[in-house]
Design an enzyme around this catalytic site. Structure first.
Site, PDB file in Angstrom:
ATOM      1  CE  LYS A  33      -0.224  -0.411   4.958  1.00 34.54           C
ATOM      2  NZ  LYS A  33      -1.219  -1.022   6.246  1.00 34.54           N
ATOM      3  NE  ARG A 128      -6.487  -0.389  11.005  1.00 38.66           N
ATOM      4  CZ  ARG A 128      -5.457  -0.236  10.540  1.00 38.66           C
ATOM      5  NH1 ARG A 128      -4.402   0.654  10.576  1.00 38.66           N
ATOM      6  NH2 ARG A 128      -5.038  -1.465  10.027  1.00 38.66           N
ATOM      7  CE1 TYR A 242      13.912  30.737   7.974  1.00 35.57           C
ATOM      8  CE2 TYR A 242      14.043  28.585   7.599  1.00 35.57           C
ATOM      9  CZ  TYR A 242      13.732  29.938   7.264  1.00 35.57           C
ATOM     10  OH  TYR A 242      13.357  30.025   5.830  1.00 35.57           O
TER      11      TYR A 242
HETATM   12  C1  LIG Z   1      -0.451  -2.035   6.776  1.00 37.03           C
HETATM   13  C2  LIG Z   1      -1.206  -3.472   6.978  1.00 37.03           C
HETATM   14  C3  LIG Z   1      -0.394  -4.505   7.119  1.00 37.03           C
HETATM   15  C4  LIG Z   1       1.094  -4.620   7.213  1.00 37.03           C
HETATM   16  O1  LIG Z   1       1.765  -4.237   8.391  1.00 37.03           O
HETATM   17  P1  LIG Z   1       3.192  -4.112   8.677  1.00 37.03           P
HETATM   18  O2  LIG Z   1       3.211  -3.417  10.021  1.00 37.03           O
HETATM   19  O3  LIG Z   1       4.020  -2.804   7.646  1.00 37.03           O
HETATM   20  O4  LIG Z   1       3.914  -5.344   8.434  1.00 37.03           O
HETATM   21  C5  LIG Z   1      -1.029  -5.761   7.239  1.00 37.03           C
HETATM   22  N1  LIG Z   1      -2.434  -5.737   7.389  1.00 37.03           N
HETATM   23  C6  LIG Z   1      -2.991  -4.587   7.496  1.00 37.03           C
HETATM   24  C7  LIG Z   1      -4.757  -4.847   7.535  1.00 37.03           C
HETATM   25  C8  LIG Z   1      -2.448  -3.400   7.185  1.00 37.03           C
HETATM   26  O5  LIG Z   1      -3.168  -2.331   7.281  1.00 37.03           O
END
Ligand SMILES: *Cc1c(COP(=O)(O)O)cnc(C)c1O
Length: 344
Positions: A33, A128, A242
């Site tokens: 993703k 979630r 800055y």
């Molecule tokens: C992002 C995600 C993963 C991968 O998680 P990592 O901690 O990056 O290995 C797996 N399952 C879901 C549902 C996710 O949102």
């Protein structure tokens, strides 16, 4: 060259996948993703497919389109956000498998794409995404009657092995999927490291592939070299950057390098980090600005052309920690401005 060099080691990516695959009891998929955690979903996807991954996960259907174009027709691509309103055409045309999260999504899917592959996402306590135990109990037989390809859930605290939430979610997931004759998936990177109880039929690592914690044995995948634009001498008592936030205590040589918070080197990270020439560490001083960072190079014997900010001395997780964040955010914030090169 005035832009910083971001080098991505695709061999290390493939090795991390193979090593996580060797740790996993069942199949090992790959989570790509957010454009392959910021590293380019096309190259990342193709590399992992060559390494042996057969199933991939993205967050949104649109991300699945880019990945489908990279992978061709044969490999599995699943979408965590499920079947959203407006997704139907993309899911169909690009053969994407939604992980259905709710009653609404399930009705939408069965109505608009009957017979099209799907999985079910269950909420085992993270609150979630996914169906809650009561919802699932009501819909389970209907869903199973349509032959899902996967039932999955996600762990909230897998990066803390001692956290009681892990065992609790494992128990809930087992109860929710008892007797279900469909492949099951619970573990992301952290879950793989919790041991085989958590692996079920398919693991879904993301961050570990890209060299990040909690996978301590991961090979680093990225390195970042920043070109020096200018070097100057400052006297004790003079300030740099800055807000006059850093003041020289000794005669100091300051290198100004080309990268800043617009490149994902977030402003909060300044203190405690170094930039490297080989093994020699040079402290970052002053504020990170939009396009520039200032570094104390007094202890170098020669003026450098480049300083390395991310490397095997100082990983994405060190950079993240200095900014009060996590490696995931550093990776996915890397900007569009870098000259990217891919090896392997
Ligand atoms: C992002 C995600 C993963 C991968 O998680 P990592 O901690 O990056 O290995 C797996 N399952 C879901 C549902 C996710 O949102």
């Amino acid at each position: 060259m005035s832009t910083a060099k971001l080098s991505i080691n695709l061999d290390a990516l493939a090795t991390n996948w193979r090593n996580l695959d060797a740790l996993s009891a069942g199949e090992t998929a790959a989570v790509v993703k957010a454009n392959g955690y910021g590293l380019d979903v096309t190259r990342v996807g193709q590399t992992l497919a060559r390494a042996g991954a057969r199933n991939f996960f993205v967050a949104a259907a649109e991300e699945g389109v880019a990945l489908r174009r990279a992978l061709g027709p044969d490999l599995g691509i699943s979408v965590f956000s499920g079947h959203m309103d407006g997704d139907t055409r993309l899911l169909q045309d690009f053969n994407l498998t939604p992980m259905l999260n709710s009653v609404d999504q399930m009705l939408r899917h069965f109505e608009s794409l009957p017979g099209h592959s799907f999985g079910v996402q269950l909420d085992s306590g993270m609150n979630r995404l996914g169906m809650e135990p009561a919802e699932w109990a009501a819909l389970r037989d209907i869903a199973l009657g349509q032959s899902p390809v996967l039932v999955m859930s996600h762990l909230a605290c897998a990066d803390e092995p001692g956290h009681p939430m892990n065992a609790l979610q494992l128990k809930v997931f087992r109860e929710m999927t008892e007797g279900v004759e469909v492949p099951r998936s619970l573990a992301a990177t952290g879950g793989i490291l919790l041991g085989s109880d958590y692996h079920f039929d398919l693991c879904r690592p993301g961050i570990g592939l890209y060299g990040g914690q909690p996978y301590g044995d991961a090979l680093p995948v990225i390195s970042l070299d920043l070109p020096v634009i200018q070097i100057r001498d400052v006297l004790p008592g003079e300030s740099v950057g800055y807000g006059n936030s850093w003041i020289a205590r000794r005669p100091t040589r300051i290198a100004t390098v080309a990268a800043g918070y617009a490149d994902g080197l977030i402003r909060a990270m300044g203190a405690g980090l170094n930039a490297f020439v080989g093994d020699i560490a040079c402290p970052l001083v002053g504020r990170v600005s939009m396009d520039l960072i200032t570094i104390d190079v007094t202890d170098l014997t020669e003026d450098p052309e480049y300083l390395s900010l991310i490397n095997h001395h100082q990983t994405i997780d060190h950079v993240a920690e200095a900014a009060g964040t996590i490696g995931y955010e550093i990776l996915t914030s890397l900007g569009y401005r870098y000259a990217r090169s891919y090896a392997g």
